[in-house]
Design an enzyme around this catalytic site. Structure first.
Site, mmCIF file in Angstrom:
data_model
loop_
_atom_site.group_PDB
_atom_site.id
_atom_site.type_symbol
_atom_site.label_atom_id
_atom_site.label_comp_id
_atom_site.label_asym_id
_atom_site.label_seq_id
_atom_site.Cartn_x
_atom_site.Cartn_y
_atom_site.Cartn_z
ATOM 1 N N ARG A 158 0.835 -1.211 0.000
ATOM 2 C CA ARG A 158 0.000 0.000 0.000
ATOM 3 C C ARG A 158 0.864 1.254 0.000
ATOM 4 O O ARG A 158 1.005 1.931 -1.003
ATOM 5 C CB ARG A 158 -0.958 -0.030 1.206
ATOM 6 C CG ARG A 158 -2.100 0.979 1.126
ATOM 7 C CD ARG A 158 -1.748 2.376 1.586
ATOM 8 N NE ARG A 158 -1.231 2.421 2.964
ATOM 9 C CZ ARG A 158 -0.728 3.526 3.498
ATOM 10 N NH1 ARG A 158 -0.611 4.646 2.798
ATOM 11 N NH2 ARG A 158 -0.261 3.510 4.736
ATOM 12 N N ASP A 159 1.499 1.552 1.096
ATOM 13 C CA ASP A 159 2.323 2.763 1.201
ATOM 14 C C ASP A 159 3.509 2.709 0.247
ATOM 15 O O ASP A 159 3.931 3.728 -0.300
ATOM 16 C CB ASP A 159 2.798 2.926 2.646
ATOM 17 C CG ASP A 159 3.447 4.275 2.902
ATOM 18 O OD1 ASP A 159 3.151 5.229 2.169
ATOM 19 O OD2 ASP A 159 4.256 4.376 3.838
ATOM 20 N N HIS A 166 6.441 4.458 12.651
ATOM 21 C CA HIS A 166 6.513 4.361 11.190
ATOM 22 C C HIS A 166 7.546 5.391 10.729
ATOM 23 O O HIS A 166 7.266 6.585 10.700
ATOM 24 C CB HIS A 166 5.127 4.673 10.608
ATOM 25 C CG HIS A 166 5.038 4.585 9.125
ATOM 26 N ND1 HIS A 166 4.172 3.736 8.479
ATOM 27 C CD2 HIS A 166 5.673 5.260 8.137
ATOM 28 C CE1 HIS A 166 4.281 3.879 7.177
ATOM 29 N NE2 HIS A 166 5.191 4.817 6.944
ATOM 30 N N HIS A 196 10.479 6.857 7.953
ATOM 31 C CA HIS A 196 11.065 6.903 6.618
ATOM 32 C C HIS A 196 12.566 7.149 6.779
ATOM 33 O O HIS A 196 13.005 7.706 7.780
ATOM 34 C CB HIS A 196 10.404 7.999 5.790
ATOM 35 C CG HIS A 196 9.006 7.657 5.383
ATOM 36 N ND1 HIS A 196 8.473 8.011 4.176
ATOM 37 C CD2 HIS A 196 8.021 6.978 6.026
ATOM 38 C CE1 HIS A 196 7.232 7.580 4.080
ATOM 39 N NE2 HIS A 196 6.932 6.949 5.202
ATOM 40 N N CYS A 224 7.563 9.621 0.917
ATOM 41 C CA CYS A 224 6.634 10.742 0.817
ATOM 42 C C CYS A 224 6.977 11.613 -0.396
ATOM 43 O O CYS A 224 8.111 12.073 -0.527
ATOM 44 C CB CYS A 224 6.701 11.584 2.091
ATOM 45 S SG CYS A 224 5.694 13.081 2.015
ATOM 46 N N ASN A 280 10.558 4.214 2.607
ATOM 47 C CA ASN A 280 10.294 3.704 3.950
ATOM 48 C C ASN A 280 11.478 2.891 4.465
ATOM 49 O O ASN A 280 12.346 2.468 3.697
ATOM 50 C CB ASN A 280 9.068 2.786 3.904
ATOM 51 C CG ASN A 280 7.769 3.535 3.714
ATOM 52 O OD1 ASN A 280 7.311 4.219 4.621
ATOM 53 N ND2 ASN A 280 7.170 3.402 2.540
#
Length: 324
Positions: A35-36, A228, A230, A261, A270
């Protein structure tokens, strides 16, 4: 709600200086690659590849694999096949497949698919990012989250919460830890079973992450928190270690370091799941994850997408294997 006291320096030092206390202790890795990791990819990834990726991730022992996002294909074309993905994947026993839901319209669509059992909701800790990302203020965004969460719970769905820009925002600068603490408290009061604290642009380091967690731990039990990170500045693993030393036992990561992002200058994606698992196993944690199979999956998805692997552990262990 009264906020609990910050963990004492003595208890934190005990955890840091006693690695054996982690031996066999469970740690949950939340895989967000499907997903991300994929949502901002410009080249469309076929549904069949997404489905196979999720199945492979389930097979390596991950217990939470984010499957897709019920957002409008107009805004995120890569996630336009959400129904097909969540329907076609194998449902492994004991594995959760949450889907991201941005609003009531997204939830309505998700509820039409009987395969959806868990959703994730998200808000930002900065006004600039909230307006850029979801076109509303923080307050408006969290009012929407409350509505979505209440409706989801009525329909027996589990709800996980995300907070973006917990360290800094590309538009507003540094984020106040007290703001993140208040928003975390709100999400838990809405009914989220867990809140993941997202360093969306990867700006955090050990100092800022430690200060954030000290503040948030006054508002929420540590067992309700996840992190979470990055890896924009190469600090993601050390930031997870800070979280571990505060008592947090859940972290999000993405296979091969996929994602990142789009608003973060120089963002590299990530935290790679393989790198996280390598560190966790070295510390003695039990993740239930087969690292060699995870690395095989990492190489496979990179080959399918025609991109380099961003996981240092994958690169190192594969190079070592080739030399033998």
């Amino acid at each position: 709600m009264l906020r609990s006291a910050v963990p004492s320096a003595v208890s934190i030092r005990t955890l840091v200086n006693n690695p054996s206390s982690k031996s066999g202790e469970a740690f949950r890795v939340v895989e967000v690659g499907a997903r991300d990791g994929l949502q901002n990819e410009k080249k469309m990834v076929p549904t069949a590849i997404k489905v196979e990726l999720i199945n492979k991730l389930s097979e390596v022992g991950l217990k939470t694999v984010e499957a897709t996002s019920y957002v409008s294909p107009k805004w995120v074309p890569q996630m336009g096949d959400h129904d097909n993905v969540i329907t076609q994947i194998k449902k492994y026993p004991g594995v959760a497949y949450p889907v991201l839901v941005p609003n009531l319209a997204g939830l309505k669509n998700a509820l039409q698919n009987e395969n959806v059992k868990e959703i994730a909701v998200f808000g930002a800790a900065s006004e600039g990012f909230s307006k850029k990302n979801i076109n509303c203020s923080i307050e408006e965004g969290f009012n929407r989250i409350k509505e979505v969460t209440e409706e989801a719970l009525k329909n027996n769905l589990r709800v996980r919460g995300y907070i973006s820009t917990v360290i800094a925002c590309p538009y507003d600068g540094k984020t106040k830890p007290s703001v993140v603490a208040d928003l975390t408290e709100k999400l838990l009061s809405f009914g989220c079973y867990e809140v993941s604290l997202g360093d969306t642009i990867g700006a955090g380091g050990a100092g800022s992450v430690g200060r954030l967690l000290d503040e948030v731990s006054k508002a929420a039990p540590l067992e309700k928190l996840a992190v979470h990170f990055h890896d924009t500045y190469g600090q993601a693993l050390s930031n997870v270690l800070v979280a571990i030393n505060r008592g947090i036992r859940v972290a999000d990561s993405s296979i091969a370091g996929l994602g990142g992002c789009p608003y973060a200058v120089g963002a590299t994606g990530n935290l790679a799941t393989e790198d996280l698992v390598y560190m966790l196993h070295d510390l003695g944690f039990n993740t239930g994850i087969n690292l060699p199979k995870l690395i095989q999956t990492s190489e496979w998805i990179c080959a399918q997408m025609g991109r380099n692997n961003a996981s240092r552990a994958s690169i190192a262990l594969l190079s070592k294997k080739k030399k033998l």
